[in-house]
Enzyme design. Structure first.
Site, PDB file in Angstrom:
ATOM      1  N   LYS A  10       0.840  -1.199   0.000  1.00 16.96           N
ATOM      2  CA  LYS A  10       0.000   0.000   0.000  1.00 16.96           C
ATOM      3  C   LYS A  10       0.882   1.258   0.000  1.00 16.96           C
ATOM      4  O   LYS A  10       2.092   1.179   0.276  1.00 16.96           O
ATOM      5  CB  LYS A  10      -0.909  -0.036   1.235  1.00 16.96           C
ATOM      6  CG  LYS A  10      -1.922  -1.194   1.259  1.00 16.96           C
ATOM      7  CD  LYS A  10      -2.775  -1.074   2.539  1.00 16.96           C
ATOM      8  CE  LYS A  10      -3.850  -2.121   2.652  1.00 16.96           C
ATOM      9  NZ  LYS A  10      -4.662  -1.926   3.884  1.00 16.96           N
ATOM     10  N   TYR A  50     -12.601  -2.377  -2.142  1.00 20.82           N
ATOM     11  CA  TYR A  50     -13.072  -2.276  -0.752  1.00 20.82           C
ATOM     12  C   TYR A  50     -14.594  -2.190  -0.650  1.00 20.82           C
ATOM     13  O   TYR A  50     -15.115  -1.608   0.293  1.00 20.82           O
ATOM     14  CB  TYR A  50     -12.419  -1.073  -0.066  1.00 20.82           C
ATOM     15  CG  TYR A  50     -10.989  -1.331   0.364  1.00 20.82           C
ATOM     16  CD1 TYR A  50     -10.652  -2.482   1.077  1.00 20.82           C
ATOM     17  CD2 TYR A  50      -9.977  -0.428   0.070  1.00 20.82           C
ATOM     18  CE1 TYR A  50      -9.341  -2.724   1.482  1.00 20.82           C
ATOM     19  CE2 TYR A  50      -8.664  -0.668   0.470  1.00 20.82           C
ATOM     20  CZ  TYR A  50      -8.351  -1.810   1.182  1.00 20.82           C
ATOM     21  OH  TYR A  50      -7.059  -2.050   1.583  1.00 20.82           O
ATOM     22  N   PHE A  58     -15.115   5.004   8.098  1.00 25.49           N
ATOM     23  CA  PHE A  58     -13.812   5.429   7.565  1.00 25.49           C
ATOM     24  C   PHE A  58     -13.657   5.116   6.075  1.00 25.49           C
ATOM     25  O   PHE A  58     -12.552   5.200   5.525  1.00 25.49           O
ATOM     26  CB  PHE A  58     -12.680   4.765   8.369  1.00 25.49           C
ATOM     27  CG  PHE A  58     -12.799   3.266   8.456  1.00 25.49           C
ATOM     28  CD1 PHE A  58     -12.346   2.450   7.448  1.00 25.49           C
ATOM     29  CD2 PHE A  58     -13.393   2.678   9.572  1.00 25.49           C
ATOM     30  CE1 PHE A  58     -12.469   1.073   7.515  1.00 25.49           C
ATOM     31  CE2 PHE A  58     -13.526   1.284   9.656  1.00 25.49           C
ATOM     32  CZ  PHE A  58     -13.061   0.492   8.622  1.00 25.49           C
ATOM     33  N   ARG A  91      -0.992 -14.220   4.965  1.00 23.04           N
ATOM     34  CA  ARG A  91      -1.760 -13.568   6.047  1.00 23.04           C
ATOM     35  C   ARG A  91      -0.989 -13.656   7.369  1.00 23.04           C
ATOM     36  O   ARG A  91      -0.977 -12.716   8.158  1.00 23.04           O
ATOM     37  CB  ARG A  91      -3.140 -14.213   6.246  1.00 23.04           C
ATOM     38  CG  ARG A  91      -4.191 -13.937   5.196  1.00 23.04           C
ATOM     39  CD  ARG A  91      -4.737 -12.546   5.115  1.00 23.04           C
ATOM     40  NE  ARG A  91      -5.532 -12.043   6.199  1.00 23.04           N
ATOM     41  CZ  ARG A  91      -6.235 -10.908   6.134  1.00 23.04           C
ATOM     42  NH1 ARG A  91      -6.274 -10.181   5.018  1.00 23.04           N
ATOM     43  NH2 ARG A  91      -6.898 -10.463   7.158  1.00 23.04           N
ATOM     44  N   THR A  97      -5.234  -7.217  11.041  1.00 24.35           N
ATOM     45  CA  THR A  97      -5.627  -5.973  10.364  1.00 24.35           C
ATOM     46  C   THR A  97      -5.253  -4.743  11.191  1.00 24.35           C
ATOM     47  O   THR A  97      -4.722  -3.762  10.667  1.00 24.35           O
ATOM     48  CB  THR A  97      -7.152  -5.999  10.108  1.00 24.35           C
ATOM     49  OG1 THR A  97      -7.470  -7.198   9.399  1.00 24.35           O
ATOM     50  CG2 THR A  97      -7.606  -4.785   9.312  1.00 24.35           C
ATOM     51  N   ARG A 108       2.611  -5.994   9.600  1.00 20.67           N
ATOM     52  CA  ARG A 108       1.738  -4.922  10.090  1.00 20.67           C
ATOM     53  C   ARG A 108       2.103  -4.509  11.513  1.00 20.67           C
ATOM     54  O   ARG A 108       2.030  -3.330  11.863  1.00 20.67           O
ATOM     55  CB  ARG A 108       0.283  -5.382  10.004  1.00 20.67           C
ATOM     56  CG  ARG A 108      -0.228  -5.450   8.560  1.00 20.67           C
ATOM     57  CD  ARG A 108      -1.529  -6.183   8.452  1.00 20.67           C
ATOM     58  NE  ARG A 108      -2.215  -5.916   7.190  1.00 20.67           N
ATOM     59  CZ  ARG A 108      -3.404  -6.421   6.883  1.00 20.67           C
ATOM     60  NH1 ARG A 108      -4.025  -7.235   7.733  1.00 20.67           N
ATOM     61  NH2 ARG A 108      -3.981  -6.126   5.738  1.00 20.67           N
ATOM     62  N   ASN A 122      -1.630  -0.118   7.337  1.00 18.33           N
ATOM     63  CA  ASN A 122      -0.961  -1.377   7.676  1.00 18.33           C
ATOM     64  C   ASN A 122      -0.078  -1.943   6.560  1.00 18.33           C
ATOM     65  O   ASN A 122       0.208  -3.125   6.519  1.00 18.33           O
ATOM     66  CB  ASN A 122      -1.991  -2.406   8.158  1.00 18.33           C
ATOM     67  CG  ASN A 122      -3.188  -2.492   7.225  1.00 18.33           C
ATOM     68  OD1 ASN A 122      -3.114  -2.049   6.080  1.00 18.33           O
ATOM     69  ND2 ASN A 122      -4.277  -3.056   7.714  1.00 18.33           N
ATOM     70  N   HIS A 125      -1.709  -5.333   1.805  1.00 19.87           N
ATOM     71  CA  HIS A 125      -2.992  -6.037   1.681  1.00 19.87           C
ATOM     72  C   HIS A 125      -2.697  -7.455   1.223  1.00 19.87           C
ATOM     73  O   HIS A 125      -1.816  -7.659   0.392  1.00 19.87           O
ATOM     74  CB  HIS A 125      -3.905  -5.370   0.641  1.00 19.87           C
ATOM     75  CG  HIS A 125      -5.069  -6.249   0.269  1.00 19.87           C
ATOM     76  ND1 HIS A 125      -6.214  -6.306   1.027  1.00 19.87           N
ATOM     77  CD2 HIS A 125      -5.228  -7.162  -0.733  1.00 19.87           C
ATOM     78  CE1 HIS A 125      -7.040  -7.204   0.483  1.00 19.87           C
ATOM     79  NE2 HIS A 125      -6.466  -7.730  -0.582  1.00 19.87           N
ATOM     80  N   GLU A 136     -10.375 -10.567  -6.238  1.00 23.57           N
ATOM     81  CA  GLU A 136      -9.383  -9.483  -6.211  1.00 23.57           C
ATOM     82  C   GLU A 136      -8.360  -9.620  -7.344  1.00 23.57           C
ATOM     83  O   GLU A 136      -7.996  -8.629  -7.982  1.00 23.57           O
ATOM     84  CB  GLU A 136      -8.670  -9.480  -4.849  1.00 23.57           C
ATOM     85  CG  GLU A 136      -9.601  -9.086  -3.709  1.00 23.57           C
ATOM     86  CD  GLU A 136      -8.969  -9.268  -2.333  1.00 23.57           C
ATOM     87  OE1 GLU A 136      -7.818  -9.737  -2.251  1.00 23.57           O
ATOM     88  OE2 GLU A 136      -9.642  -8.938  -1.335  1.00 23.57           O
TER      89      GLU A 136
HETATM   90  P1  ADP Z   1      -7.731  -6.814   5.798  1.00 22.90           P
HETATM   91  O1  ADP Z   1      -7.014  -5.699   5.063  1.00 22.90           O
HETATM   92  O2  ADP Z   1      -6.914  -7.366   6.945  1.00 22.90           O
HETATM   93  O3  ADP Z   1      -8.229  -7.909   4.870  1.00 22.90           O
HETATM   94  P2  ADP Z   1     -10.390  -5.574   5.983  1.00 22.90           P
HETATM   95  O4  ADP Z   1     -10.722  -6.049   4.613  1.00 22.90           O
HETATM   96  O5  ADP Z   1     -11.387  -5.821   7.080  1.00 22.90           O
HETATM   97  O6  ADP Z   1      -9.019  -6.187   6.515  1.00 22.90           O
HETATM   98  O7  ADP Z   1     -10.134  -4.010   5.965  1.00 22.90           O
HETATM   99  C1  ADP Z   1      -9.576  -3.351   4.846  1.00 22.90           C
HETATM  100  C2  ADP Z   1      -8.670  -2.226   5.334  1.00 22.90           C
HETATM  101  O8  ADP Z   1      -9.462  -1.226   5.992  1.00 22.90           O
HETATM  102  C3  ADP Z   1      -7.652  -2.652   6.401  1.00 22.90           C
HETATM  103  O9  ADP Z   1      -6.483  -3.251   5.873  1.00 22.90           O
HETATM  104  C4  ADP Z   1      -7.372  -1.330   7.086  1.00 22.90           C
HETATM  105  O10 ADP Z   1      -6.483  -0.511   6.301  1.00 22.90           O
HETATM  106  C5  ADP Z   1      -8.762  -0.681   7.109  1.00 22.90           C
HETATM  107  N1  ADP Z   1      -9.537  -1.016   8.322  1.00 22.90           N
HETATM  108  C6  ADP Z   1     -10.194  -2.189   8.561  1.00 22.90           C
HETATM  109  N2  ADP Z   1     -10.867  -2.159   9.730  1.00 22.90           N
HETATM  110  C7  ADP Z   1     -10.626  -0.951  10.261  1.00 22.90           C
HETATM  111  C8  ADP Z   1     -11.061  -0.292  11.465  1.00 22.90           C
HETATM  112  N3  ADP Z   1     -11.866  -0.895  12.364  1.00 22.90           N
HETATM  113  N4  ADP Z   1     -10.631   0.963  11.702  1.00 22.90           N
HETATM  114  C9  ADP Z   1      -9.829   1.599  10.804  1.00 22.90           C
HETATM  115  N5  ADP Z   1      -9.390   1.054   9.651  1.00 22.90           N
HETATM  116  C10 ADP Z   1      -9.787  -0.207   9.358  1.00 22.90           C
END
Ligand code: ADP
Length: 167
Positions: A10, A50, A58, A91, A97, A108, A122, A125, A136
């Protein structure tokens, strides 16, 4: 089980010059990189990637983040890793996350942070299951950009050019 997974470095990862570090960590998995490109992420691509977060408060910040608008780096490094248990292996190295909850030696946990607006930055992805990996990978790559055949594709004629597209 042979799998493939989408990995994105990212914009925060690129800005912090973490590419070499992250690729070195991922090479421990012995997985193969079968596709890679630097890509400028359009708003449409960001929203499709997303889509499952659309209801989250957010969401707009997340779209800005993946488009690179928070880091002055309007690019993402997109890759496909392929091999035995690819999804879980990546992962595990990536970590949880929430960077505060991620194992401190994970990618992360080492490099992530929570912004003042509460967004998890983080660095990486990676797909979380096979269904999402397929969705994806098909979203980020054309069939011809991947050196291994993994999903069904077909030749279509677009503007007089023959092009391989996902079926
Ligand atoms: P992942 O990236 O681990 O697969 P998600 O698909 O749930 O997790 O979330 C996508 C992205 O959104 C995360 O990598 C992170 O950058 C952001 N994110 C997810 N949950 C939160 C949260 N509760 N608060 C703030 N940012 C979040």
């Amino acid at each position: 089980m042979i799998q493939q997974t989408l990995v994105l470095i990212k914009p925060d990862g690129l800005k912090k010059s973490l590419t070499g570090n992250i690729l070195t960590r991922l090479s421990e998995t012995k997985l193969e990189i079968v596709a890679a490109k630097i890509i400028r992420v359009s708003r449409e691509l960001a929203i499709q990637h997303y889509w499952h977060m659309e209801e989250r408060p957010f969401f707009e910040e997340l779209i800005k983040y993946i488009q690179g608008e928070l880091h002055g780096r309007k690019k993402v490094l997109a890759m496909v890793y392929h091999g035995e248990n690819a999804i879980e292996k990546v992962r595990t190295l990536a970590g949880a996350t929430n960077p505060e909850e991620a194992d401190s030696v994970s990618i992360r946990g080492s490099f992530g942070r929570i912004t003042t607006k509460g967004l998890y930055e983080n660095a990486i992805h990676c797909s979380d299951n096979e269904k999402n990996a397929e969705r994806e990978i098909k979203l980020w790559f054309f069939p011809d950009e991947i050196i291994v055949d993994m999903y069904n594709s077909e030749i279509k004629e677009i503007d007089n050019f023959k092009k391989k597209v996902w079926k």
